[in-house]
Motif scaffolding. Structure first.
Motif, PDB file in Angstrom:
ATOM      1  N   SER A 132      -0.177   1.429  -5.613  1.00 26.37           N
ATOM      2  CA  SER A 132      -0.969   2.206  -6.618  1.00 26.37           C
ATOM      3  C   SER A 132      -1.964   1.272  -7.314  1.00 26.37           C
ATOM      4  CB  SER A 132       0.274   2.725  -7.500  1.00 26.37           C
ATOM      5  OG  SER A 132       1.106   3.568  -6.851  1.00 26.37           O
ATOM      6  N   LEU A 133      -1.706   0.018  -7.485  1.00 19.84           N
ATOM      7  CA  LEU A 133      -2.381  -0.581  -7.967  1.00 19.84           C
ATOM      8  C   LEU A 133      -3.803  -1.001  -7.527  1.00 19.84           C
ATOM      9  CD1 LEU A 133      -3.102  -2.806 -10.309  1.00 19.84           C
ATOM     10  CD2 LEU A 133      -1.898  -4.472  -8.959  1.00 19.84           C
ATOM     11  N   ILE A 134      -3.657  -1.152  -6.009  1.00 15.85           N
ATOM     12  CA  ILE A 134      -4.651  -1.273  -5.311  1.00 15.85           C
ATOM     13  C   ILE A 134      -5.642  -0.125  -5.148  1.00 15.85           C
ATOM     14  CG2 ILE A 134      -5.602  -1.468  -2.727  1.00 15.85           C
ATOM     15  CD1 ILE A 134      -3.059  -3.688  -2.603  1.00 15.85           C
ATOM     16  N   THR A 182      -6.446   1.740  -7.368  1.00 17.17           N
ATOM     17  CA  THR A 182      -7.189   1.719  -8.641  1.00 17.17           C
ATOM     18  C   THR A 182      -8.731   1.135  -8.411  1.00 17.17           C
ATOM     19  OG1 THR A 182      -6.489  -0.110  -9.734  1.00 17.17           O
ATOM     20  CG2 THR A 182      -5.271   2.057 -10.051  1.00 17.17           C
ATOM     21  N   ASP A 183      -8.838   0.437  -7.331  1.00 14.73           N
ATOM     22  CA  ASP A 183     -10.105  -0.503  -7.208  1.00 14.73           C
ATOM     23  C   ASP A 183     -10.652   0.063  -5.890  1.00 14.73           C
ATOM     24  OD1 ASP A 183     -11.805  -2.578  -6.385  1.00 14.73           O
ATOM     25  OD2 ASP A 183     -10.664  -4.119  -7.561  1.00 14.73           O
ATOM     26  N   PRO A 184     -11.861   0.729  -6.165  1.00 14.67           N
ATOM     27  CA  PRO A 184     -12.485   0.954  -4.981  1.00 14.67           C
ATOM     28  C   PRO A 184     -13.046  -0.011  -3.906  1.00 14.67           C
ATOM     29  CG  PRO A 184     -14.158   0.913  -6.849  1.00 14.67           C
ATOM     30  CD  PRO A 184     -12.568   0.639  -7.299  1.00 14.67           C
ATOM     31  N   GLU A 185     -12.860  -1.286  -4.070  1.00 14.85           N
ATOM     32  CA  GLU A 185     -13.122  -2.398  -3.146  1.00 14.85           C
ATOM     33  C   GLU A 185     -12.058  -2.596  -2.235  1.00 14.85           C
ATOM     34  OE1 GLU A 185     -15.292  -5.620  -4.663  1.00 14.85           O
ATOM     35  OE2 GLU A 185     -15.757  -4.577  -6.436  1.00 14.85           O
ATOM     36  N   LEU A 186     -10.881  -2.038  -2.512  1.00 14.33           N
ATOM     37  CA  LEU A 186      -9.907  -2.358  -1.716  1.00 14.33           C
ATOM     38  C   LEU A 186      -9.266  -0.748  -1.115  1.00 14.33           C
ATOM     39  CD1 LEU A 186      -7.996  -4.777  -4.099  1.00 14.33           C
ATOM     40  CD2 LEU A 186      -9.643  -5.358  -2.325  1.00 14.33           C
ATOM     41  N   GLU A 187      -8.450  -1.147  -0.072  1.00 10.94           N
ATOM     42  CA  GLU A 187      -7.901   0.244   0.745  1.00 10.94           C
ATOM     43  C   GLU A 187      -6.510  -0.107   1.354  1.00 10.94           C
ATOM     44  OE1 GLU A 187      -8.836   3.351   4.264  1.00 10.94           O
ATOM     45  OE2 GLU A 187     -10.070   1.548   3.997  1.00 10.94           O
ATOM     46  N   VAL A 188      -5.484   0.431   1.112  1.00 12.70           N
ATOM     47  CA  VAL A 188      -4.371   0.227   1.568  1.00 12.70           C
ATOM     48  C   VAL A 188      -4.083   0.955   3.035  1.00 12.70           C
ATOM     49  CG1 VAL A 188      -1.832   0.424   1.685  1.00 12.70           C
ATOM     50  CG2 VAL A 188      -2.876  -0.141  -0.577  1.00 12.70           C
ATOM     51  N   GLY A 201      -7.372 -11.751  -6.951  1.00  8.74           N
ATOM     52  CA  GLY A 201      -6.756 -12.825  -5.938  1.00  8.74           C
ATOM     53  C   GLY A 201      -7.021 -12.469  -4.460  1.00  8.74           C
ATOM     54  N   ILE A 202      -6.812 -10.779  -4.427  1.00 10.36           N
ATOM     55  CA  ILE A 202      -6.892 -10.226  -2.987  1.00 10.36           C
ATOM     56  C   ILE A 202      -8.542 -10.490  -2.435  1.00 10.36           C
ATOM     57  CG2 ILE A 202      -6.779  -8.022  -1.654  1.00 10.36           C
ATOM     58  CD1 ILE A 202      -4.449  -7.259  -3.540  1.00 10.36           C
ATOM     59  N   LYS A 203      -9.345 -10.149  -3.445  1.00 12.56           N
ATOM     60  CA  LYS A 203     -10.650 -10.319  -3.091  1.00 12.56           C
ATOM     61  C   LYS A 203     -11.120 -11.810  -2.774  1.00 12.56           C
ATOM     62  CE  LYS A 203     -11.693  -6.152  -6.055  1.00 12.56           C
ATOM     63  NZ  LYS A 203     -12.407  -5.810  -7.401  1.00 12.56           N
TER      64      LYS A 203
END
Length: 235
Positions: A24-26, A28-34, A119-121
């Motif tokens: 759910s946290l991820i 919220t960020d358009p640069e990330l995708e689960v 951190g993921i980025k």
């Protein structure tokens, strides 16, 4: 609006609430995708190798394996997949094992949400990420290793042989057979070595021996100009 080429993330955690929370946290960020998630090491490894995400967020301890095991196996097949270990424990032995397995990051679950996203980025961009609590423990361990090296230099040739045979995973019986010694003699040597080095069990001795044998380049540099990002903690 979603990014044109979002960073693809796979989540591994055996607690469903944690998996859903991170997902759910991820989201919220358009640069990330689960692109997937699992609570099983076996299922996760198979799906990661099928989906080939950019980042795999791995729980350190799972019911049927560890995040380090998954990291090692997936990177042996595809080294382009980066691993971020997410754990509750700031264990310096665990982070050393994770880094030797090729993990790009090791952070505690108490990390702030925005810090995890950033951190993921960072990891996707080729940087390393270490939680400050873990970094401090690693620095402390490095100092202990320096002192341990002084002790090792004082060992007899026979004691040094036994020490490095422990690193190869040999049992007392196997070491005794290799060095033509009584098993009891080897046991006494091992007990004495652990006591002199301030270690509690053979696994610690094995990890120390591996580092002293040439894993220096695999250890993270911590501090200014190291190229290692430090994640913020809550509190």
């Amino acid at each position: 609006m979603p990014a044109e080429n979002p960073i693809r993330v796979y989540i591994v955690d055996d607690h469903e609430v944690v998996r859903r929370g991170v997902a759910s946290l991820i989201a919220t960020d358009p640069e990330l995708e689960v692109v997937g998630q699992s609570g099983s090491a076996g299922v996760a490894l198979r799906e990661i190798l099928e989906l080939r995400p950019d980042i795999a967020i791995l729980d350190a301890n799972l019911a049927d394996g560890t995040g380090v095991d998954i990291c090692r196996e997936m990177r042996s097949v595809d080294p382009d997949i980066k691993a971020l270990i997410l754990t509750t424990y700031d264990d310096p032995d665990a982070i050393s094992a994770a880094i030797l397995a090729g993990a790009a990051g090791y952070v505690l679950k108490k990390i702030e949400g925005n810090s995890l996203l950033n951190g993921i980025k960072l990891v996707a961009g080729g940087h390393s990420l270490i939680d400050p609590a873990v970094a401090n423990r690693v620095v402390e361990q490095m100092e202990m290793q320096r002192k341990s090296l002084d002790v090792i230099c004082e060992l007899t040739p026979q004691q040094r042989k036994i020490f490095f045979l422990i690193a190869e995973g040999m049992t007392n019986r196997q070491i005794a057979e290799k060095l033509y010694l009584a098993e009891k003699t080897v046991k006494n040597h091992v007990t004495g070595l652990l006591a002199r080095l301030g270690l509690q069990h053979r696994t610690q001795a094995a990890l120390l021996a591996v580092r002293l044998r040439g894993a220096e380049g695999a250890r993270p540099a911590v501090g200014a100009g190291s190229g290692v990002a430090v994640a913020r903690r809550v509190g």
